[in-house]
Write a protein that holds these residues in place. Structure first.
Motif, short mmCIF file in Angstrom:
data_model
loop_
_atom_site.label_atom_id
_atom_site.label_comp_id
_atom_site.label_asym_id
_atom_site.label_seq_id
_atom_site.Cartn_x
_atom_site.Cartn_y
_atom_site.Cartn_z
N MET A 50 0.83 -1.21 0.00
CA MET A 50 0.00 0.00 0.00
C MET A 50 0.86 1.26 0.00
O MET A 50 0.54 2.25 -0.63
N LYS A 51 1.98 1.23 0.71
CA LYS A 51 2.87 2.40 0.74
C LYS A 51 3.68 2.54 -0.55
O LYS A 51 4.20 3.60 -0.85
N GLY A 52 3.84 1.43 -1.27
CA GLY A 52 4.74 1.44 -2.43
C GLY A 52 6.17 1.55 -1.94
O GLY A 52 7.00 2.25 -2.51
N PRO A 138 5.21 2.34 9.61
CA PRO A 138 5.95 3.44 8.98
C PRO A 138 5.04 4.67 8.97
O PRO A 138 3.86 4.57 9.32
N SER A 139 5.57 5.82 8.59
CA SER A 139 4.73 6.99 8.43
C SER A 139 3.65 6.69 7.39
O SER A 139 3.90 5.98 6.41
N ALA A 140 2.45 7.22 7.61
CA ALA A 140 1.29 6.83 6.80
C ALA A 140 1.17 7.69 5.54
O ALA A 140 0.18 8.39 5.33
N ASN A 141 2.23 7.62 4.71
CA ASN A 141 2.22 8.34 3.43
C ASN A 141 2.72 7.38 2.35
O ASN A 141 3.34 6.36 2.65
N ARG A 142 2.44 7.72 1.09
CA ARG A 142 3.03 6.92 0.00
C ARG A 142 4.54 7.09 0.06
O ARG A 142 5.04 8.18 0.38
N LEU A 146 5.58 13.28 1.55
CA LEU A 146 5.62 13.99 2.83
C LEU A 146 4.95 13.17 3.92
O LEU A 146 3.90 12.58 3.70
N SER A 147 5.52 13.19 5.11
CA SER A 147 4.90 12.48 6.23
C SER A 147 3.63 13.22 6.67
O SER A 147 3.57 14.44 6.61
N PRO A 148 2.61 12.46 7.10
CA PRO A 148 1.34 13.07 7.49
C PRO A 148 1.35 13.53 8.95
O PRO A 148 1.70 12.77 9.84
N SER A 226 16.50 11.92 -2.03
CA SER A 226 15.16 12.45 -2.27
C SER A 226 14.15 11.69 -1.45
O SER A 226 13.89 10.52 -1.67
N HIS A 227 13.57 12.36 -0.46
CA HIS A 227 12.60 11.74 0.43
C HIS A 227 11.83 12.90 1.02
O HIS A 227 12.26 14.03 0.91
N TYR A 228 10.71 12.64 1.63
CA TYR A 228 9.89 13.72 2.20
C TYR A 228 9.65 14.79 1.14
O TYR A 228 9.72 15.99 1.43
#
Ligand code: TXA
Ligand code: MG
Length: 323
Positions: A50-52, A138-142, A146-148, A226-228
């Motif tokens: 789901m997160k990819g 994990p943080s609930a973002n793809r 960006l982290s939610p 490259s993240h967030y």
């Protein structure tokens, strides 16, 4: 699914879903997490899908208290001291995995270590207690985004997906936990986060070493250059704003602009700035600008973690590694 307000009833429902191998998004004091039963390999696999998220990246296991952590990890005297000082709270410890621990290999990516933390948020704590499970989250973002810091952010990222989202309001810190590798002789900070390094050094009685990303195996997603990343490009150390840019400001002396802008903390408070960071980036990103120009932010205290996230948001988006 749209978010539901966290209440004893919805927390019970969320616990039931976790026990049935389903995914639940919940607030922690840092960012919202996307949780699965850490013992259930199928649930954890569904979470990665789901997160990819690249499979080789291990997850943080959330536990109700230090006694629960002992079932999954081996704590030495130093780890106990850190746990005592910072749990519940936004510190993640990477520790030797306890032999025969009931944790899916997918959670640890097959490593002999495990990342654990005891969150300090009433909803996260109530959920851990009700489910009586170790929750991998994990943080609930793809992956890569960006982290939610609000339930709406999670709902926007996972629109149409069958996950229950517990709404506990905006998170307090707005930045992920600090990650310390305490599995070896030398304690090393793998990720700057909500606990500033000087507070950790004060407890340990020695300075914390930061490990350059390329020396770290496995590569943490939080160590990818490259993240967030928002959709717009990010330009750092901005002292003026171009016509097609949005401005992410900090403190006073804000350069003038007619475009969209958000001040992370008009009074220059890094704690307030951290709490606003991801929501501000999302807000400016929604204005469809080409670039977000970011004013300089001093590096001390939480500034280290804020600048770490901003440098990654600004990095070339081709999977390179940032030390
Ligand atoms: O604040 C937080 O830590 C949030 C909330 C939800 O708790 N969680 C979070 O998880 O930020 P995530 O998956 O986005 O980041 C976890 C980081 C990754 O960089 C991962 O590679 C690293 O922890 N990690 C997990 N297990 C590890 C291990 N055994 N050794 C080294 N790094 C590990
Ligand atoms: Mg993350």
């Amino acid at each position: 699914m749209s978010p539901v307000r966290a209440s004893p009833q919805t927390i019970q429902e969320a616990a039931k879903r976790l026990k049935a191998g389903k995914l639940v998004a919940f607030p922690t004091e840092t960012v919202y997490g996307l949780g699965a039963d850490a013992a259930n390999g199928r649930a954890v696999a569904a979470l990665f899908a789901m997160k990819g998220r690249p499979r080789f990246n291990p997850l943080i296991v959330h536990a109700a208290d230090a006694a629960a952590v002992e079932r999954y990890a081996l704590l030495d005297a130093r780890a106990r001291r850190l746990a005592e000082a910072f749990w519940p709270g936004p510190l993640t410890l990477v520790l030797p995995l306890r032999p025969q621990a009931p944790i899916s290999d997918l959670v640890t990516a097959g490593l002999s270590t495990i990342a654990v933390r005891v969150p300090d948020h009433p909803v996260a704590r109530a959920l851990l207690e009700a489910a009586a499970l170790p929750i991998a989250a994990p943080s609930a973002n793809r992956s890569g985004g960006l982290s939610p810091t609000r339930a709406e952010h999670v709902a926007a990222d996972f629109a149409g997906e069958p996950i229950l989202i517990l709404d506990g309001g905006p998170t307090v810190h707005g930045l992920e936990s600090t990650i310390l590798d305490a599995s070896k002789e030398d304690i090393v900070q793998l990720r700057a986060g909500a606990v500033p390094a000087d507070r950790i050094s004060a407890v340990l009685g020695t300075a914390v070493r930061r490990e350059p990303a390329h020396e770290t195996r496995p590569l943490s997603p939080g160590q990818l250059a490259s993240h967030y990343a928002p959709r717009a490009a990010v330009r750092l150390e901005a002292t003026a704003v171009m016509p097609d840019e949005a401005l992410l400001a900090f403190g006073g002396n804000v350069p003038s602009t007619c475009g969209p802008q958000f001040n992370l903390s008009p009074g220059g408070d890094p704690i307030e700035a951290a709490a606003n960071l991801f929501a501000a980036l999302r807000l400016l990103d929604a204005q469809n600008v080409k670039t977000i120009a970011v004013m300089p932010i001093p590096e001390h205290g939480l500034g280290e973690a804020i600048n770490d996230r901003l440098r990654r948001a600004a990095a070339p988006r081709n999977g390179t590694v940032l030390a």
